[in-house]
Design a protein around this motif. Sequence first.
Motif, PDB file in Angstrom:
ATOM      1  N   VAL A  66     -15.739   1.867   2.413  1.00  0.00           N
ATOM      2  CA  VAL A  66     -15.007   2.950   3.077  1.00  0.00           C
ATOM      3  C   VAL A  66     -14.808   2.624   4.559  1.00  0.00           C
ATOM      4  O   VAL A  66     -13.705   2.783   5.103  1.00  0.00           O
ATOM      5  N   VAL A  70     -10.625   2.034   5.064  1.00  0.00           N
ATOM      6  CA  VAL A  70      -9.821   3.120   5.645  1.00  0.00           C
ATOM      7  C   VAL A  70      -9.156   2.687   6.962  1.00  0.00           C
ATOM      8  O   VAL A  70      -7.927   2.830   7.099  1.00  0.00           O
ATOM      9  N   ILE A 128      -9.546   1.808  -2.252  1.00  0.00           N
ATOM     10  CA  ILE A 128      -9.477   2.631  -1.040  1.00  0.00           C
ATOM     11  C   ILE A 128      -8.381   2.120  -0.117  1.00  0.00           C
ATOM     12  O   ILE A 128      -7.594   2.901   0.442  1.00  0.00           O
ATOM     13  N   THR A 132      -4.984   4.224   0.713  1.00  0.00           N
ATOM     14  CA  THR A 132      -4.720   4.611   2.103  1.00  0.00           C
ATOM     15  C   THR A 132      -3.309   4.216   2.513  1.00  0.00           C
ATOM     16  O   THR A 132      -2.572   5.018   3.104  1.00  0.00           O
ATOM     17  N   ILE A 170      -7.077   8.994   0.109  1.00  0.00           N
ATOM     18  CA  ILE A 170      -8.312   8.268   0.434  1.00  0.00           C
ATOM     19  C   ILE A 170      -9.456   8.755  -0.444  1.00  0.00           C
ATOM     20  O   ILE A 170     -10.247   7.958  -0.964  1.00  0.00           O
ATOM     21  N   GLY A 173      -9.115   7.332  -3.804  1.00  0.00           N
ATOM     22  CA  GLY A 173      -9.510   5.924  -3.775  1.00  0.00           C
ATOM     23  C   GLY A 173     -11.022   5.758  -3.764  1.00  0.00           C
ATOM     24  O   GLY A 173     -11.564   4.870  -4.431  1.00  0.00           O
ATOM     25  N   ILE A 174     -11.706   6.630  -3.021  1.00  0.00           N
ATOM     26  CA  ILE A 174     -13.170   6.570  -2.992  1.00  0.00           C
ATOM     27  C   ILE A 174     -13.739   6.894  -4.364  1.00  0.00           C
ATOM     28  O   ILE A 174     -14.710   6.271  -4.816  1.00  0.00           O
ATOM     29  N   SER A 177     -13.265   3.872  -6.481  1.00  0.00           N
ATOM     30  CA  SER A 177     -14.170   2.820  -6.028  1.00  0.00           C
ATOM     31  C   SER A 177     -15.621   3.126  -6.365  1.00  0.00           C
ATOM     32  O   SER A 177     -16.420   2.210  -6.553  1.00  0.00           O
TER      33      SER A 177
END
Length: 254
Positions: A66, A70, A128, A132, A170, A173-174, A177
Amino acid sequence: MLGALGVLLAFGVCEAVSRAGIVRRSYLPPASEVLRRAVELAGDRTFLEGVGATLHAWALGLGLAVALAVPLGLLLGSVPVVDAAVRAIVEFLRPLPSVALIPLVSLLLGSGTETKVALVTYASVWPILFNTVYGLGETDPLAKDTLRAFGFGRLAVLLRVELPGTAPFIAAGIRISAAVALILAVATEILSGFGEGLGIFIAQSGLATNGTRDVLAGVVWAGALGLVINGVLVWGERRLFPWTSGERGVGVGT
């Protein structure tokens, strides 16, 4: 309700197949025995310490991913020149299977948490990063143009419009992930064969005589951890971004 029904159906099929002798018990123990063993492991301190080691590597790797993905995603999505300059490198690295790097990373970093964290970070960066970049591309252009018309600079537009608009992507994506990170943490332990963790328990059980029950019990634990982690993150997304569906995300293989 449908999800619970599906779990019960799968449980019943596995139980029936094993009890009926269609598959040898040494290959597929009854689901009830596997579940009972998984519950027993909850009282095994050594096993729980291994699970804690796996979760520790998972959390460190995901946190680093992260912290790296990001800012880099915001940079690539905001500055086309930088995106064009590094695009070839990104597209070269992204398809590399993370598990294929285990021998190399093990030689460079040795055994222990460092190897797991490095591989988890590498695998977790991509969902991520691309979420983003994609989220920045979906930001409302009218809102950005309005701020620019009132004299706001690039940084102000990024902080006031682009970053809030990208936040749901985001978060998605986290969430993706997080699952990838858990897969890599366990897989690294299984394939490397050293250290401690849930994957080590599964690998060692696979080498033991009649260890299939313990292997499957470890798999149940891995699946339960993934289910809990995903549930918590989905709940967080819905709380923070109730206007989104919670299913956004660009999947990237491991």
